[in-house]
Scaffold this motif. Structure first.
Motif, mmCIF file in Angstrom:
data_model
loop_
_atom_site.group_PDB
_atom_site.id
_atom_site.type_symbol
_atom_site.label_atom_id
_atom_site.label_comp_id
_atom_site.label_asym_id
_atom_site.label_seq_id
_atom_site.Cartn_x
_atom_site.Cartn_y
_atom_site.Cartn_z
ATOM 1 N N SER A 92 0.839 -1.372 0.021
ATOM 2 C CA SER A 92 0.283 0.215 -0.036
ATOM 3 C C SER A 92 0.907 1.172 0.085
ATOM 4 O O SER A 92 0.464 2.372 -0.335
ATOM 5 C CB SER A 92 -0.992 -0.047 1.232
ATOM 6 O OG SER A 92 -0.266 0.401 2.340
ATOM 7 N N GLN A 121 -5.112 -4.737 -4.890
ATOM 8 C CA GLN A 121 -4.763 -4.225 -3.577
ATOM 9 C C GLN A 121 -5.985 -3.516 -2.973
ATOM 10 O O GLN A 121 -6.670 -2.629 -3.640
ATOM 11 C CB GLN A 121 -3.863 -2.803 -4.104
ATOM 12 C CG GLN A 121 -3.193 -1.863 -3.210
ATOM 13 C CD GLN A 121 -2.108 -1.102 -3.254
ATOM 14 O OE1 GLN A 121 -1.143 -1.459 -4.265
ATOM 15 N NE2 GLN A 121 -2.408 0.397 -3.099
ATOM 16 N N MET A 123 -5.929 -2.192 0.252
ATOM 17 C CA MET A 123 -5.788 -1.132 1.284
ATOM 18 C C MET A 123 -5.601 0.194 0.443
ATOM 19 O O MET A 123 -5.055 0.150 -0.671
ATOM 20 C CB MET A 123 -4.370 -1.427 2.046
ATOM 21 C CG MET A 123 -4.589 -2.645 3.004
ATOM 22 S SD MET A 123 -3.036 -2.719 4.153
ATOM 23 C CE MET A 123 -3.335 -4.041 5.386
ATOM 24 N N SER A 125 -3.908 3.503 -1.058
ATOM 25 C CA SER A 125 -2.536 3.751 -1.517
ATOM 26 C C SER A 125 -2.075 5.005 -0.431
ATOM 27 O O SER A 125 -2.672 5.993 -0.232
ATOM 28 C CB SER A 125 -2.561 4.242 -2.843
ATOM 29 O OG SER A 125 -1.332 4.835 -3.249
#
Length: 580
Positions: A92, A121, A123, A125
């Motif tokens: 992340s 992904q 989570m 960024s």
């Protein structure tokens, strides 16, 4: 030898062995990101967590020593889940730029993400917009990609004793930077590239100049000439499935010609010329200027940079001889250009080096323009060269291994070959110094006592009843040991007559531009490949190289003569602003 059980597999290991090391002996691979075999465990990433029987707490395998009767669980479902969460948290805070990253395909984080099957992904960024630092012209620092493993800091501070890198700020704001948040080019950085060699991701890379080389190769008015360093030939193969130490010199010569180079020389010829000058300089000091002993070698540009910044009281002890690739660049644009009838302005000399600091060296001083042009136009690393081979479509694994470099600067001795390993410069110089002092060659040219990977090596060499005390240091963190001995010796009684220093651990075989994931075992295998080449050479001493003899006879005159000094030697300057 405590016994420890790893996933119901019992192994006996030496006292002090970590769980990570014990697991490998039990053929269990615990994933890691921050641990490197060269460095002490930093326990920074948390991916190597395991559980001890009888405890609910997870501990880090990289820094926890085993104890008698310990029972370790490494891959239970909850442990794997924790590792996955840690990995996702790291991702992340990492740019999703794999396809355009210089480590694509060799990135340790990328491999872990693939191993754990992370395909999206979830989570948010946390990647910040941090500037790229290209100020050294040798290595590139991209702090956005840093995973905070600390490897670069450990190697820069603890192994190299340079202290150019540190962590700034705290928590989620932590970032890698030169101390004081200055540009890397303004820091004490010596451009050795060990930070890059130890980085697991693309946060620190070599300054890529492959497009400059392709542009020269595609210009019909440019005469492109390549030279390869000894250490390159025993490491290139690692990127094509060969074991470390496999010598691909013949395939490399062939590949360079297929890529479009008009002429292919070998840096080992330059190494032989270096020895002609350096051994003559040693003998001169032994006989005429003992107050200027010891003589210290200067083939390594990172070491030269380190000395000018931190140890410039040693300048008078430095050999004035340029490094092998710089010498070969000068001779290409003078002697060879004259012989071949080529205007030196049309020549593009490309050095293929194991080193990131060579990029800095080719412009460090006006002596690097001794031919009237820049003697070496571009210096690329082993890694850049590998990328060029792959881009060219050349199947290096299928090329003939018997190709030879071009005359007159392709012929070389075994002494020139071993330049790539720690102790090699010393050994090559001693072979020729023996000849200069006695008029004959040693019955046994090898010096086994100089060939280990010990950080500092000492030897006393007998040459016709004269005892030469020598020292070899590699890795800048080991250099102070030798320098302090020199400084603390009684006046007129130097502890050594001759000292070799290489900035990178193992010498050039462990250079900052070599193939990734180097270890002591890798360095030993690469060194063995160079020593094997030396043993099979019909000419093993630099002074016996027929092409070198011709060079001095037809062009340079005597070693250390006026013309040789003008073309092959340099000077150094103190830079006290860097003193710690």
């Amino acid at each position: 030898m405590p016994s420890v059980t790893i996933n119901e597999i019992t192994v006996a290991v030496p006292d002090g062995t970590t769980i990570l090391e014990a697991a490998r002996q039990a053929e269990v691979e615990i994933p890691t990101l921050c641990k490197h075999p060269d460095l002490l465990a930093g326990a920074g990433c948390g991916i190597c967590v395991v559980r001890i029987e009888g405890s609910k707490r997870m501990i880090r395998a990289c820094c926890t020593p085993v104890s008698e009767g310990m029972q370790v669980h490494t891959h239970a479902a909850d442990i794997v889940a924790v590792r996955r969460t840690v990995l996702e948290a790291i991702l992340s805070d990492h740019p999703n730029e794999c396809l355009t990253c210089g480590r694509n395909g060799t990135c340790e984080l990328q491999k872990l993400a693939a191993d754990f099957g992370i395909q999206r992904q979830w989570m948010p960024s946390l990647v910040r917009d941090l500037p790229l630092d290209t100020s050294t012209g040798s290595i590139v620092l991209d702090p956005r990609k840093c995973v905070k493993c600390g490897r670069c800091i450990h190697v820069c501070q603890d192994k190299q004793n340079v202290w150019a890198l540190s962590f700034l700020e705290r928590g989620l704001e932590t970032r890698i930077s030169p101390a004081g948040d200055i540009a890397l080019g303004d820091s004490p950085c010596i451009r050795c590239g060990q930070c890059s060699a130890h980085c697991p991701v693309g946060a620190i890379l070599e300054y890529d100049q492959t497009q400059e080389v392709w542009a020269a190769l595609n210009d019909p008015d440019t005469v492109c000439i390549a030279q390869i360093a000894p250490a390159v030939r025993v490491s290139v193969g690692e990127s094509f499935g060969y074991p470390p130490g496999a010598n691909l010199d013949g395939q490399i010569y062939s590949a360079l010609r297929r890529m479009g180079f008009d002429t292919v020389f070998d840096t080992t010829f330059g190494a032989d010329v270096t020895i002609m000058e350096e051994a003559a300089e040693l003998v001169s000091r032994l006989q005429e200027q003992p107050e200027r002993l010891p003589l210290i070698t200067t083939c390594c540009p990172s070491w030269v940079d380190f000395m000018e910044k931190f140890h410039h009281d040693m300048i008078d002890h430095f050999s004035s001889c340029k490094s092998p690739h710089a010498i070969l660049g000068t001779l290409t644009k003078t002697w060879y250009a004259e012989q071949a009838g080529i205007d030196p302005e049309r020549i593009c000399m490309v050095s293929i080096m194991p080193c990131t600091a060579k990029k800095y060296e080719i412009g460090r001083h006006h002596s690097m323009f001794a031919s009237g042009e820049q003697d070496v136009d571009v210096s690329i690393t082993t890694r850049e060269f590998v990328r060029m081979i792959k881009q060219s479509g050349v199947r290096i694994t299928d090329l003939p291994c018997l190709d030879e470099p071009d005359d007159p600067m392709g012929e070389h001795s075994g002494a020139g070959t071993i330049f790539g390993a720690t102790g090699g410069v010393m050994e090559a110089a001693l072979r020729t110094a023996h000849h200069l002092l006695t008029g004959s060659d040693r019955d046994q040219p090898e010096f086994p006592e100089l060939r280990s990977l010990d950080g500092v090596k000492y030897a006393t060499i007998d040459i016709a009843g004269r005892e030469l005390r020598v020292a070899v240091a590699h890795g800048c963190g080991n250099v102070e040991t030798v320098l302090d001995q020199i400084r603390n010796a009684p006046e007129g009684e130097p502890p050594f007559h001759f000292v070799e220093v290489m900035a990178c651990p193992g010498g050039c075989i462990g250079g900052g531009g070599q193939a990734w994931r180097v270890s002591q075992a890798t360095r030993a295998a690469r060194a063995a490949g160079l020593h094997k080449d030396d043993r099979v050479r019909s000419v093993r001493c630099s002074h016996a190289n027929p092409s070198v003899q011709r060079l001095y006879r037809e062009f340079l005159g005597e070693p250390r003569g006026a013309k040789a000094h003008e073309l092959l030697h340099t000077t150094y300057q103190a830079r006290p602003q860097y003193l710690r």
